[in-house]
Design an enzyme around this catalytic site. Structure first.
Site, short mmCIF file in Angstrom:
data_model
loop_
_atom_site.label_atom_id
_atom_site.label_comp_id
_atom_site.label_asym_id
_atom_site.label_seq_id
_atom_site.Cartn_x
_atom_site.Cartn_y
_atom_site.Cartn_z
CG HIS A 181 -2.16 0.81 1.05
ND1 HIS A 181 -2.31 2.04 1.66
CD2 HIS A 181 -3.30 0.59 0.35
CE1 HIS A 181 -3.51 2.53 1.34
NE2 HIS A 181 -4.12 1.67 0.54
CG HIS A 203 -6.11 5.93 -2.80
ND1 HIS A 203 -4.85 5.40 -2.61
CD2 HIS A 203 -6.93 5.29 -1.92
CE1 HIS A 203 -4.90 4.49 -1.66
NE2 HIS A 203 -6.15 4.39 -1.23
CG HIS A 212 -7.81 -0.98 -1.99
ND1 HIS A 212 -7.87 0.13 -2.79
CD2 HIS A 212 -6.94 -0.68 -0.99
CE1 HIS A 212 -7.10 1.08 -2.28
NE2 HIS A 212 -6.52 0.61 -1.19
CG HIS A 348 -11.63 4.30 1.79
ND1 HIS A 348 -10.88 5.33 1.25
CD2 HIS A 348 -10.75 3.31 2.06
CE1 HIS A 348 -9.61 4.97 1.19
NE2 HIS A 348 -9.50 3.74 1.68
CG HIS A 352 -7.95 4.92 5.71
ND1 HIS A 352 -6.82 4.20 6.01
CD2 HIS A 352 -8.51 4.29 4.64
CE1 HIS A 352 -6.69 3.18 5.17
NE2 HIS A 352 -7.71 3.21 4.32
CG PHE A 369 -3.38 6.39 1.49
CD1 PHE A 369 -4.41 5.85 2.22
CD2 PHE A 369 -3.70 7.29 0.48
CE1 PHE A 369 -5.74 6.18 1.97
CE2 PHE A 369 -5.02 7.63 0.20
CZ PHE A 369 -6.04 7.07 0.95
CG HIS A 382 -9.24 -1.38 2.17
ND1 HIS A 382 -9.67 -0.75 1.02
CD2 HIS A 382 -8.48 -0.46 2.84
CE1 HIS A 382 -9.18 0.47 0.98
NE2 HIS A 382 -8.46 0.68 2.07
#
Length: 611
Positions: A181, A203, A212, A348, A352, A369, A382
């Site tokens: 990632h 992204h 993902h 999402h 995070h 990230f 995820h």
């Protein structure tokens, strides 16, 4: 797209040799291999396997360095040529999918605005093509994390412990899996064959979901291989249900290998704010226990309404759900700037940020990230995001995957359970059942959970309109809530017209420092009777969310005024306008509310989209 005629025999071999470097990484020089292997000693070698497009394609000759040339190879190769000179040809004329990075050219990833770097580069080897699991393989059923029993927990903890015990030069190790990632998301890779270099980012575009999905697929199979259990499946964090709206208990035991110490302490089970809050923005004030209880109650109602918007009313078209197309050679998707899909932003991105520790320099672990994969919670988060892709396709007849070859033929690289480097096309990831993956059925409460009109102040007797900012004032820095009357090109559309075209509000030219947490909200026709509309109110249209990440060095230039990137926010509002009784209005008043971080806005408009 029309099919291509076969290459003339006299030119076919030469053309194939010229085109294939866009499909596979360039051949490494002796110095490259020596330098890289001295740092990453694990470098298994496997034969390349051609991706055949028909039964008539010949098997590869392993002694032939160019390998067999297929029609898809030619399309992809020509697409890369187009990417280098896109202004000279029609972008619809040739296939132009994103291709996997050259791992031998991996460079340090960027953590944040200070230019701090992280070494996320994996070992590299020859690659093979992905093949779907055999139909004879057992199905892996992913359970809801809050419902698992002790036997499952023991199995999962053992698998993670074994993965963490693997040496750093093993691409299957927990460290290297977490680095997947980091490398793809924080600028360690450039797009292959593009000059000048263009960073590869997964992204803010239509490749978010399939990337993902493959990431989880291989991570899960590695765990299953380590414990010799072909049925092992990751748990999903069921944050879209009231029963799953806190960090699952299996991740909260400090003695467990599933635990990560770098999380927001207030948001752990037993903390002061344990329920996932999709409206959370790091700026919320501390609450008394009584106020927190009421807030938690409101959060549960709000969560269901947010999910309805992100999955149902605000995600009727593919580009609204998946994000906008991103093709090879593009710094950002087409002329539309970076544009995330409905689920990628909220929930999402919000989750995070909510789970990460904001006392850390770069909001580690989940809040950036580059470090998110270090927390085992990431993979369950995820898994539920992936579950949303499956559920979205059940909500209506027009909710289908893209058929554009530039999406289907885009590809990534992952290491499998046998430590082989595998090239994976998006087109092979569309059906979880074919990947031998499914989810434990749980109750879905958000499907019909629509918002309600904003509660008015007890002293309010008449509607007070907000002071309006003229469209001519854009671009501007969003340092306070502003409201803008935006013209609607059409009104009173028929039911058929609304089904064919979704009305969207477009926030254009969003300039941000991508290394910072950014969030702002959008509301429509919100009266000035107190606080702006929130996620549980009908007037609320959606949010823009950025999880910290960086792609290239050069923070000093960005601080001098150059933006990290430009983005666009597109929110479906057809149902919302009906709920507000505004379908006949010539204009709609759009209110932008900054929540955290500095944002510059380029403009606003109303548009209509078919896809």
């Amino acid at each position: 797209m029309s099919s291509l005629s076969p290459l003339p025999a006299a030119t076919g071999a030469a053309t194939a040799a010229f085109l294939r470097p866009s499909l596979l990484p360039p051949k490494k020089s002796a110095s490259q291999l020596s330098a890289y292997k001295s740092r990453k000693p694990y470098s298994p070698h496997f034969a390349r396997i051609s991706c055949k497009t028909s039964s008539s394609d010949k098997e590869p000759n392993n002694n032939d360095q160019t390998g067999p040339t297929t029609r898809r190879d030619i399309l992809i190769g020509m697409g890369s040529l187009y990417g280098a000179a896109s202004s000279l040809s029609d972008p619809t004329a040739l296939a132009n999918p994103l291709q996997p990075p050259d791992l031998s050219k991996c460079h340090p990833a960027i953590k944040g605005d200070a230019g701090d770097t992280a070494d996320c580069c994996p070992p590299f080897s020859d690659q093979i093509e992905f093949k779907l699991p055999s139909p004879k393989e057992p199905m892996r059923i992913r359970p809801a994390a809050h419902l698992v029993d002790k036997a499952y927990i023991d199995k999962y903890e053992k698998a993670i412990s074994l993965m963490k015990a693997l040496p750093d030069d093993d691409p299957r190790s927990f460290k290297n899996q977490a680095n997947v990632h980091c490398a793809y998301c924080n600028g360690a890779y450039d797009q292959v064959g593009i000059t000048p270099s263009v960073a590869l980012q997964i992204h803010f575009s239509w490749i978010f979901f399939p990337f993902h999905r493959y990431y989880l697929y291989f991570f899960e199979r590695i765990l299953g291989k380590l414990i010799d259990d072909p049925t092992f499946a990751l748990p999903f964090w069921n944050w879209d249900s009231p029963d799953g709206m806190q960090i699952p208990a299996i991740f909260a035991d400090p003695a467990s290998p599933l635990y990560d110490a770098i999380r927001a302490p207030d948001h752990l089970p037993g903390g002061s704010s344990p329920l996932v809050d999709l409206d959370w923005s790091r700026s919320a004030a501390s609450l008394t226990p009584e106020a927190q209880w009421q807030s938690n109650r409101d959060v549960m109602h709000t969560q269901m309404r947010v999910m309805h918007t992100q999955m149902v009313s605000g995600a009727k078209k593919r580009t609204l759900f998946f994000g906008m197309p991103l093709k090879a050679g593009e710094v950002q998707p087409g002329d539309h700037s970076l544009s995330q899909g409905s689920i990628e932003g909220t929930p999402h991105g919000t989750i995070h940020i909510w789970a990460g520790d904001d006392t850390q320099p770069h909001h580690e672990d989940m809040g950036n990230f580059y470090s998110a994969g270090r927390d085992p919670l990431f993979y369950s988060h995820h898994a539920n995001v992936d579950r949303m892709w499956d559920l979205w396709k059940t909500l209506g007849p027009r909710r289908t995957d893209f058929t554009d070859p530039d999406w289907l033929d885009a590809a990534f690289l992952f290491y499998d359970e046998h430590a082989r480097l595998v090239r994976c096309r998006i087109g092979d990831s569309l059906d979880n059942k074919k990947l031998k993956t499914d989810y434990e059925p749980v109750r879905i409460q958000w499907r019909h959970s629509k918002r309600v009109p904003k509660t008015k102040s007890a002293t309010t007797t008449t509607k007070k309109k907000r002071e309006l900012t003229d469209l001519s004032k854009f671009p501007l820095v969003l340092n306070k809530a502003i409201s803008v009357a935006v013209p609607r090109p059409r009104k009173n559309r028929s039911k058929a017209e609304k089904e064919e075209e979704e009305e969207v509000v477009v926030v254009k030219g969003i300039e941000i420092d991508r290394s910072q947490v950014i969030k702002f909200d959008v509301a429509l026709n919100d009266d000035d009777d107190g606080a702006p509309a929130g996620p549980r109110d009908t007037e609320f249209a959606g949010s823009f969310v950025n999880v910290p990440h960086r792609q290239k060095p050069g923070a000093s230039k960005e601080k001098q005024g150059a933006p990290s990137f430009k983005a666009v926010l597109r929110l479906g509002i057809t149902d919302l306008l009906e709920d507000l009784g505004a379908d006949d209005d010539d204009t709609v008043v759009v209110t932008l509310v900054p929540k955290v971080g500095e944002v510059k806005i380029g403009g606003l408009k109303i548009d209509y989209i078919t896809d």
